[in-house]
Design a protein around this motif. Sequence first.
Motif, PDB file in Angstrom:
ATOM      1  N   ALA A  96       0.780  -1.366   0.070  1.00 46.15           N
ATOM      2  CA  ALA A  96       0.056   0.138   0.015  1.00 46.15           C
ATOM      3  C   ALA A  96       0.938   1.214   0.220  1.00 46.15           C
ATOM      4  N   ASP A  97       2.261   1.181   0.119  1.00 41.85           N
ATOM      5  CA  ASP A  97       2.957   2.450  -0.046  1.00 41.85           C
ATOM      6  C   ASP A  97       2.762   3.200  -1.302  1.00 41.85           C
ATOM      7  N   ALA A  98       2.922   4.658  -1.253  1.00 44.87           N
ATOM      8  CA  ALA A  98       2.794   5.499  -2.311  1.00 44.87           C
ATOM      9  C   ALA A  98       3.782   5.123  -3.297  1.00 44.87           C
ATOM     10  N   VAL A  99       5.072   4.919  -3.171  1.00 47.24           N
ATOM     11  CA  VAL A  99       5.892   4.953  -4.461  1.00 47.24           C
ATOM     12  C   VAL A  99       5.529   3.971  -5.563  1.00 47.24           C
ATOM     13  N   PRO A 100       5.334   2.799  -5.002  1.00 47.71           N
ATOM     14  CA  PRO A 100       4.951   1.700  -6.189  1.00 47.71           C
ATOM     15  C   PRO A 100       3.402   2.085  -6.748  1.00 47.71           C
ATOM     16  N   TRP A 101       2.647   2.649  -6.030  1.00 44.69           N
ATOM     17  CA  TRP A 101       1.397   3.176  -6.717  1.00 44.69           C
ATOM     18  C   TRP A 101       1.479   3.914  -7.500  1.00 44.69           C
ATOM     19  N   HIS A 102       2.455   5.212  -7.242  1.00 43.69           N
ATOM     20  CA  HIS A 102       2.771   6.213  -8.185  1.00 43.69           C
ATOM     21  C   HIS A 102       3.269   5.793  -9.671  1.00 43.69           C
ATOM     22  N   LEU A 103       4.140   4.595  -9.573  1.00 44.82           N
ATOM     23  CA  LEU A 103       4.421   3.903 -10.909  1.00 44.82           C
ATOM     24  C   LEU A 103       3.500   3.065 -11.511  1.00 44.82           C
ATOM     25  N   LEU A 104       2.637   2.541 -10.748  1.00 44.92           N
ATOM     26  CA  LEU A 104       1.544   1.614 -11.403  1.00 44.92           C
ATOM     27  C   LEU A 104       0.525   2.727 -12.026  1.00 44.92           C
ATOM     28  N   ARG A 105       0.257   3.981 -11.382  1.00 46.21           N
ATOM     29  CA  ARG A 105      -0.674   4.838 -12.214  1.00 46.21           C
ATOM     30  C   ARG A 105      -0.081   5.475 -13.139  1.00 46.21           C
ATOM     31  N   THR A 106       1.741   5.522 -13.195  1.00 46.09           N
ATOM     32  CA  THR A 106       2.052   6.186 -14.265  1.00 46.09           C
ATOM     33  C   THR A 106       1.884   5.114 -15.520  1.00 46.09           C
ATOM     34  N   ALA A 107       2.315   3.916 -15.144  1.00 44.58           N
ATOM     35  CA  ALA A 107       2.191   2.769 -16.058  1.00 44.58           C
ATOM     36  C   ALA A 107       0.657   2.855 -16.795  1.00 44.58           C
ATOM     37  N   LYS A 108      -0.395   2.932 -16.175  1.00 41.49           N
ATOM     38  CA  LYS A 108      -1.617   3.077 -16.567  1.00 41.49           C
ATOM     39  C   LYS A 108      -1.978   4.350 -17.511  1.00 41.49           C
ATOM     40  N   GLU A 109      -1.392   5.262 -16.920  1.00 42.81           N
ATOM     41  CA  GLU A 109      -1.573   6.505 -17.719  1.00 42.81           C
ATOM     42  C   GLU A 109      -0.883   6.317 -19.177  1.00 42.81           C
TER      43      GLU A 109
END
Length: 546
Positions: free
Chosen positions: A209-222
């Motif tokens: 649930a950490d913010a950093v992996p989720w930031h990259l996941l959202r970037t990949a989705k974008e």
Amino acid sequence: MVTLDVRPQLLEALSALRDRVASARFPLPLTGAPRARANRDELLAQLDDYLVPRLRQPEAPLLAVIGGSTGAGKSTLVNSLVGRQVSEAGVLRPTTRTPVLVCNPEDHHWFAGLRVLPELTRVWMPDHPELREKPARPGQRVGRDEPRRGAGPGERVLRIETAATLPRGLALLDAPDIDSLVIGNRELAAELMCAADVWVMVTTAARYADAVPWHLLRTAKEYDATLVSVLDRVPHQVLADVSRQYGALLTKAGLGEVPRFTIPELPESAGGGGLLPATAVAPLRAWLTHRAQDPAACAQAMSRTAAGLLSSLDSRMPELAGAVSAQYAAALRLTAAVDDAYTREHARVRGRLQAGGVLAGSALSRWRSYPLDCSAGELLDAIVDSLAALLLCSVSAAGQRIDEQWSREPAAASRALAEREADREGAEHRIGLEARRWRRVLEEYVEEEARGQENPPDPEAVTALLATALLGGRRARTAGETLAERIGAHGALKLRDRGGRLLTECVEKVLRAERDRRLAPLDALDIQPESQAELIAALSVLKKER
């Protein structure tokens, strides 16, 4: 063989757009400048490290970059997928400092050159047959701890490993930690992700649930990149619950369709070079192998990532162009403040000269005592000093006005602008030189006018009267009359006309030079109005070719 429908015109348009992006500059510290610089650098990395080389050589192996947080087990996962230790894994953080790319020996040539990640120096171990045939340099040891090709101190490197256990057409890249305490590691990790056909994001049961992996996941989705998620080190007793919760988070983020693999916590997960059982990584290995060896699946993975990146340009390029426009608008405001200050001071100086403001203080005292208690040379010195003081005062006033207006501009906080030369002594010296130059040329005019007379007057005395008449206003009316008596009415009129023009040139030259000096650091930033239009035009051409 994988084929993508890429026309030469598209590559040309993409290369032109890449050049426009590279030329974009954001030197002024505006609010959006750091984001704009980061976006530009990320976009350049994606174009140089992935999109352009992928479209030029679609038959190159599929590159899967393994990324994730500190301690997520990326290196252990890579080693386990390969079947032997190729990337250092351990308990010390950060472990991965030098990125390691692993490929089949038959694919080595694709990565030994600078086709992708051209900014990284290649180093490799001497396990590859082609490399073992080359003799070592005199005195060079050849072993697993020494690269076959060296890199200089401070160079960023990419270590190339080969493993026959990895299928042809697939390469794995173990990236540094995306949340590393070392800034260079974080930046390199982000750059490596930009080179990926497939993003393999690794997280753990403790940190999913950490913010950093989720930031990259959202970037990949974008960017609509081909993405895989690995939930690593999940304790057996909570495996079902954690997997379900993680899946719910992915779905909530719009990433529910992303392939997800779960690896249980095992003794080998603790690091230190151990390999996970083949069964633990078999599903992920099978998924990657299928994507690399099945032409349709490979084309789909490559096409999705490339098309997603191309589509993202529709929003990213206008944002970049907007940031460029903001830089130019700020530069115009800073320039306008300087122009306004010097225009005002120029008008004030002209008014002071017309009112005889130079003939004041010591200069006025000298004039009143001339010629009984003051020589012509002393009078000239006093007048030249007074003229220089008026100009220096004007330059100082312009500087104060500029500082006041710039203090309300965030862009003026630029280090380049703060390092400008603004010392009073330097300005005093430069202005003094110009005032003395005006005096010397004035003396040359007098000597030239007096040369044809039968009884030429003392040139220094005539120059002193001329300077007084030009700069003294009403208080120096007698200076003009005496000048006419000494050199004739026609000669006096001619000298006053030439001397007046010379004075105007001197004042304009001084103020223009100091204005340019104040603007020189801003001009050196080379913020051009065409950059915004060039970015939008390059995007328009690319969209037509797409």
